[in-house]
Design an enzyme around this catalytic site. Structure first.
Site: not given
Ligand SMILES: NC(=O)c1ccc[n+]([C@@H]2O[C@H](COP(=O)([O-])OP(=O)(O)OC[C@H]3O[C@@H](n4cnc5c(N)ncnc54)[C@H](O)[C@@H]3O)[C@@H](O)[C@H]2O)c1
Ligand SMILES: O=c1ccn([C@@H]2O[C@H](COP(=O)(O)OP(=O)(O)O[C@H]3O[C@H](CO)[C@H](O)[C@H](O)[C@H]3O)[C@@H](O)[C@H]2O)c(=O)[nH]1
Length: 312
Positions: A135, A35, A33, A111
């Site tokens: 990351y 995040t 929990l 990712t």
């Molecule tokens: N959201 C995106 O666009 C995106 C893009 C690329 C990759 N990812 C990957 O997808 C996965 C999920 O991302 P999300 O956006 O759902 O993030 P999120 O933060 O909503 O979910 C991550 C969850 O992992 C839990 N967590 C973190 N560390 C932990 C630990 N040590 N033990 C147990 N639980 C733990 C957090 O409490 C959270 O519930 C991540 O691995 C992230 O790197 C997300």
């Molecule tokens: O308030 C904001 C938030 C984002 N952006 C822009 O919107 C685009 C998308 O940004 P996000 O933060 O929504 O997403 P990212 O592309 O940075 O991130 C995604 O791609 C990353 C890889 O580069 C990681 O995998 C990450 O977990 C995934 O969410 C970027 O150009 C960013 O600069 C803005 O202009 N204003």
């Protein structure tokens, strides 16, 4: 199957856990929990509050779906140790526990950040991994560990490299604190929680000067995990990109959010954000060919409409 979903109280993990329960699997969520939200764990799944660093005895599980991680690029640059400790150290503890308990299958959340600045678009799985922040580096390190565990111990592993995940699945939606992602921040303006959105960079070498990203609907993304689970092969580490294959600019995202929410969403132009790449678009040909995955929600409007419906 009896499945362990780490990070299943988070955004993506909770959607996948929901689809797994719907498919009839017995799901246990392990989440600290940090995040996530306990109320995001779907009804029908068991919940264990704890860390992947101390996963305990995993005997009886058929597979692990591993989402738990820290995933903020900016935080990773400021505090790299947290990323190595949690994303790599935590995953190694989890892999050891799996091995000790005879659990031989894992699907891992990788990712687009593993690629860094792309050489060409769309990005393929065979392209070099040159992450430009801790990351992405921590995710490359886990991918490397998975390959080693597959080769040495016969682990069946699949890494799914997500591009920009968006949208919602029923009530399961994105709830990050702080929120860094573009679409949820645009909604905060539409809901009156913020006055305006900062648009980071309008001088990129793209058609309208703003960054281009590949948005994949979380429901489509989640479905790929169920396919990956069935595709696991002992001794192999399979890697697949997951995106729509189409890029949308930040300006296009803003325009569609204005249409969908009916709010003018004021924009303040701001300097480029450190670490942002101009264009990130996936080739998802490999997963389409090998696993028969196909995204169903390919328009920005459908992705944003579903996300907006869930937050209102
Ligand atoms: N959201 C995106 O666009 C995106 C893009 C690329 C990759 N990812 C990957 O997808 C996965 C999920 O991302 P999300 O956006 O759902 O993030 P999120 O933060 O909503 O979910 C991550 C969850 O992992 C839990 N967590 C973190 N560390 C932990 C630990 N040590 N033990 C147990 N639980 C733990 C957090 O409490 C959270 O519930 C991540 O691995 C992230 O790197 C997300
Ligand atoms: O308030 C904001 C938030 C984002 N952006 C822009 O919107 C685009 C998308 O940004 P996000 O933060 O929504 O997403 P990212 O592309 O940075 O991130 C995604 O791609 C990353 C890889 O580069 C990681 O995998 C990450 O977990 C995934 O969410 C970027 O150009 C960013 O600069 C803005 O202009 N204003």
């Amino acid at each position: 199957m009896k499945l362990l979903v780490t990070g299943g109280a988070g955004y993506i993990g909770s959607v996948v856990a929901t689809q797994l329960v719907e498919a009839g699997h017995a799901v246990t969520v392990l989440d600290d929990l940090s995040t996530g939200h306990a109320d995001a764990v779907p009804a029908g799944a068991s919940f264990v509050e704890g860390s992947i660093a101390e996963p305990g005895d995993l005997t009886g599980f058929h597979a692990v779906l591993h989402f738990a991680a820290r995933s903020l690029v900016g935080e990773s640059v400021a505090h790299p140790g947290r990323y190595w400790a949690n994303n790599l150290g935590g995953t190694l503890a989890l892999l050891d526990a799996m091995r000790g308990s005879g659990v031989g299958r894992i699907v891992f959340s990788s990712t687009a950040a593993v690629y860094g600045e792309p050489e060409h678009i769309p990005i393929r799985e065979t392209d070099p991994t040159r992450p430009d922040n801790p990351y992405g580096a921590s995710k490359v390190a886990v991918d490397t560990a998975l390959s080693t565990f597959a080769e040495l111990y016969g682990l069946a592993a699949v890494s799914l490299r997500y591009f920009n995940v968006a949208g919602a699945y029923g009530a399961a939606r994105e709830r990050h604190h702080p929120e860094t992602h573009l679409i949820p921040n645009l909604f905060k303006v539409a809901q009156g929680e913020r006055d305006s959105i900062s648009l980071f960079g309008t001088d990129y070498p793209t058609p309208d000067g703003t960054c281009v990203r590949d948005y994949v609907h979380v429901a489509d993304l989640a479905r790929a995990h169920l396919l990956a689970l069935d595709a696991c092969i002992p001794g192999r580490h399979l890697i697949y990109n997951l995106g729509n294959g189409t890029g949308f600019s930040n300006q296009e995202v803003i325009d569609v959010c204005r249409e969908v929410t009916g709010h003018p969403i004021p924009v303040v132009t701001a300097p480029r954000r450190d670490g942002d790449t101009a264009v990130l678009v996936a080739s998802s040909e490999k997963i389409q060919r090998d696993l028969g995955w196909k995204p169903e929600h390919t328009t920005l409007r459908s992705i944003i409409t579903d996300a907006w419906t869930a937050v209102r």
